[in-house]
Design a protein around this motif. Structure first.
Motif, PDB file in Angstrom:
ATOM      1  N   THR A 110       0.731  -1.108   0.006  1.00 42.64           N
ATOM      2  CA  THR A 110      -0.031   0.030  -0.175  1.00 42.64           C
ATOM      3  C   THR A 110       0.763   1.154   0.060  1.00 42.64           C
ATOM      4  O   THR A 110       0.173   2.185  -0.387  1.00 42.64           O
ATOM      5  CB  THR A 110      -0.892  -0.068   1.049  1.00 42.64           C
ATOM      6  N   LEU A 112       1.864   2.883   2.506  1.00 36.35           N
ATOM      7  CA  LEU A 112       1.405   3.487   3.596  1.00 36.35           C
ATOM      8  C   LEU A 112       2.599   3.475   4.917  1.00 36.35           C
ATOM      9  O   LEU A 112       3.169   2.218   4.842  1.00 36.35           O
ATOM     10  CB  LEU A 112       0.093   3.052   4.211  1.00 36.35           C
ATOM     11  N   ALA A 115       1.387   0.121   9.547  1.00 44.05           N
ATOM     12  CA  ALA A 115       0.502  -1.112   9.375  1.00 44.05           C
ATOM     13  C   ALA A 115       0.137  -1.614  10.851  1.00 44.05           C
ATOM     14  O   ALA A 115       0.925  -1.663  11.634  1.00 44.05           O
ATOM     15  CB  ALA A 115       1.290  -2.265   8.472  1.00 44.05           C
ATOM     16  N   ARG A 139      -8.441  -6.237   4.555  1.00 47.48           N
ATOM     17  CA  ARG A 139      -7.654  -5.383   4.949  1.00 47.48           C
ATOM     18  C   ARG A 139      -8.167  -3.998   4.447  1.00 47.48           C
ATOM     19  O   ARG A 139      -9.126  -3.843   3.717  1.00 47.48           O
ATOM     20  CB  ARG A 139      -6.431  -5.563   3.939  1.00 47.48           C
ATOM     21  N   GLN A 140      -7.931  -3.102   5.312  1.00 42.97           N
ATOM     22  CA  GLN A 140      -8.322  -1.537   5.205  1.00 42.97           C
ATOM     23  C   GLN A 140      -7.376  -0.587   5.220  1.00 42.97           C
ATOM     24  O   GLN A 140      -6.495  -0.518   6.071  1.00 42.97           O
ATOM     25  CB  GLN A 140      -9.340  -1.279   6.470  1.00 42.97           C
ATOM     26  N   GLU A 141      -7.496   0.364   4.533  1.00 44.33           N
ATOM     27  CA  GLU A 141      -6.525   1.470   4.378  1.00 44.33           C
ATOM     28  C   GLU A 141      -7.393   2.638   4.831  1.00 44.33           C
ATOM     29  O   GLU A 141      -8.283   2.996   4.255  1.00 44.33           O
ATOM     30  CB  GLU A 141      -6.096   1.774   2.889  1.00 44.33           C
ATOM     31  N   THR A 205      -4.867  11.087   1.583  1.00 37.63           N
ATOM     32  CA  THR A 205      -4.125   9.948   1.380  1.00 37.63           C
ATOM     33  C   THR A 205      -4.161   9.225   2.916  1.00 37.63           C
ATOM     34  O   THR A 205      -4.137   9.539   3.935  1.00 37.63           O
ATOM     35  CB  THR A 205      -2.448  10.286   1.224  1.00 37.63           C
ATOM     36  N   GLY A 206      -4.171   7.701   2.694  1.00 38.09           N
ATOM     37  CA  GLY A 206      -4.418   6.853   4.048  1.00 38.09           C
ATOM     38  C   GLY A 206      -3.097   7.015   4.956  1.00 38.09           C
ATOM     39  O   GLY A 206      -2.143   7.458   4.368  1.00 38.09           O
ATOM     40  N   VAL A 209      -2.570   1.092   7.425  1.00 39.96           N
ATOM     41  CA  VAL A 209      -3.353  -0.104   6.488  1.00 39.96           C
ATOM     42  C   VAL A 209      -3.474  -1.166   7.775  1.00 39.96           C
ATOM     43  O   VAL A 209      -2.567  -1.611   8.465  1.00 39.96           O
ATOM     44  CB  VAL A 209      -2.487  -0.510   5.574  1.00 39.96           C
TER      45      VAL A 209
END
Length: 340
Positions: A110, A112, A115, A139-141, A205-206, A209
């Motif tokens: 991702t 990101l 995590a 999974r989630q962002e 933006t994330g 994650v």
């Protein structure tokens, strides 16, 4: 050996449980790791145990320091870490073998900076206790603002032990020393910095994650230092200070977001109610400046709180009665809890 992940373990008088913790880290399926055991002035033989464990595995590095608390031990670990990513494990807890491999894979997929996995809590008999935080099912962002919102609604997980974090996020600030609930304090500052770093050209933006599963195992010890405390823990006052800090951060970072401002205000009221529901009546005196300021704030914000959609009817009821007669209500509440 090239190091990608540094896992920092603050250690203090934990000779009985440290071997299990370290063994779970040595068994990681991702092997480009280093394990930093930071002995925070142990007096029970734990210091020698750390050295013995390091002699068994070149990936283990040991640092001995004077006692200064978990935050100071973590900060020393951050200073000495060589990895691009940092993880934190409490010395009486343990993790699944693939935890850091899965967290790193999520970051690399991702792009990101943070995590997170789920955690459970295990008692001395090996029984799983009710979840503190519910793990995600897929999974989630999650954008910084949304993750912060969940924390302020008491639904998110602020623990750094369940996370893998890009090293550079600790360049500006590390764990605050001398306060409790230090994970929350640092994480909300990180989230707000992440939001400010967004260029504003598109959707935010994330920042985090989250991956399914409960790879981190909290060992519930009734005899631990945090749980066997007698008297009124200063954590309740520290939580109030954190609430004031986050209200200011929200106002500075998202001045136009009225919804988030109301959620931050709800958090400040909730933390003060928690303080008032735990302070011993004998400490509710005129010369207790912190207590008097809490009551003053509750009285000043009563009308605003009654209009807040994120406070429950029960929250508003407690707010009202504590505004009228804080000490009398606390005495009554203490008696009721004792009967229960």
């Amino acid at each position: 050996m090239e190091t990608t992940i540094s896992i920092i373990v603050p250690v203090y008088n934990i000779i009985e449980y440290l071997p299990r913790c370290v063994e779970s880290l040595r068994k990681q399926t991702y092997d480009k790791i280093e394990i930093l055991l930071v002995d925070d002035g142990s007096t029970d033989g734990t210091a020698a145990l750390c050295d013995a464990l390091a002699a068994e595995d070149v990936r283990i590095r040991v640092f001995h320091k004077q006692n200064g608390g978990s935050s100071s031990a973590r900060n020393l670990g951050i200073q000495e870490a060589t990895g691009e990513y940092l993880g934190f494990v409490d010395s009486d807890d343990y993790v699944e073998p693939d935890m850091y491999e899965r967290l790193l894979q999520a970051i690399e997929t991702t792009h990101l900076p943070i995590a997170q996995t789920g955690r459970d809590e295990i008692d001395p008999e090996g029984k799983k206790l009710p979840n503190i935080c519910e793990p995600v099912t897929e999974r989630q962002e999650i954008p910084a603002k949304e993750f912060l919102r969940e924390l302020l609604m008491h639904r998110g997980d602020c623990s750094f032990c369940t996370k893998l974090v890009r090293r550079e996020l600790f360049d500006e600030e590390t764990f605050p020393v001398g306060v409790l609930n230090e994970d929350f304090h640092l994480l909300v500052k990180m989230l707000c910095r992440q939001a400010k770093a967004a260029d504003g050209s598109g959707p935010e933006t994330g920042a985090v994650v989250c991956i399914p599963g409960q790879s981190y195992h909290v060992f519930y010890r009734p005899d631990s230092n945090t749980r066997k405390q007698t008297g009124f823990s200063r954590v309740y006052a520290d939580n109030v200070d954190n609430a004031d800090m986050v209200q200011k951060l929200v106002a500075d970072t998202w001045p136009e977001d009225e919804k988030l401002a109301k959620i931050a205000f709800r958090f400040s009221i909730f933390q003060r109610l928690d303080y008032l529901l735990h302070i011993p009546p004998e400490q509710m005196t005129k010369d207790n400046v912190f207590y008097r300021n809490v009551v003053k704030y509750m009285r000043k914000t009563w009308r605003r709180a009654m209009k807040n959609p994120y406070l429950t009817k029960k929250n508003k009821c407690y707010h009202t009665i504590f505004t009228i007669a804080p000490r009398g209500i606390r005495v009554l509440h203490k008696k009721v809890k004792h009967i229960e």
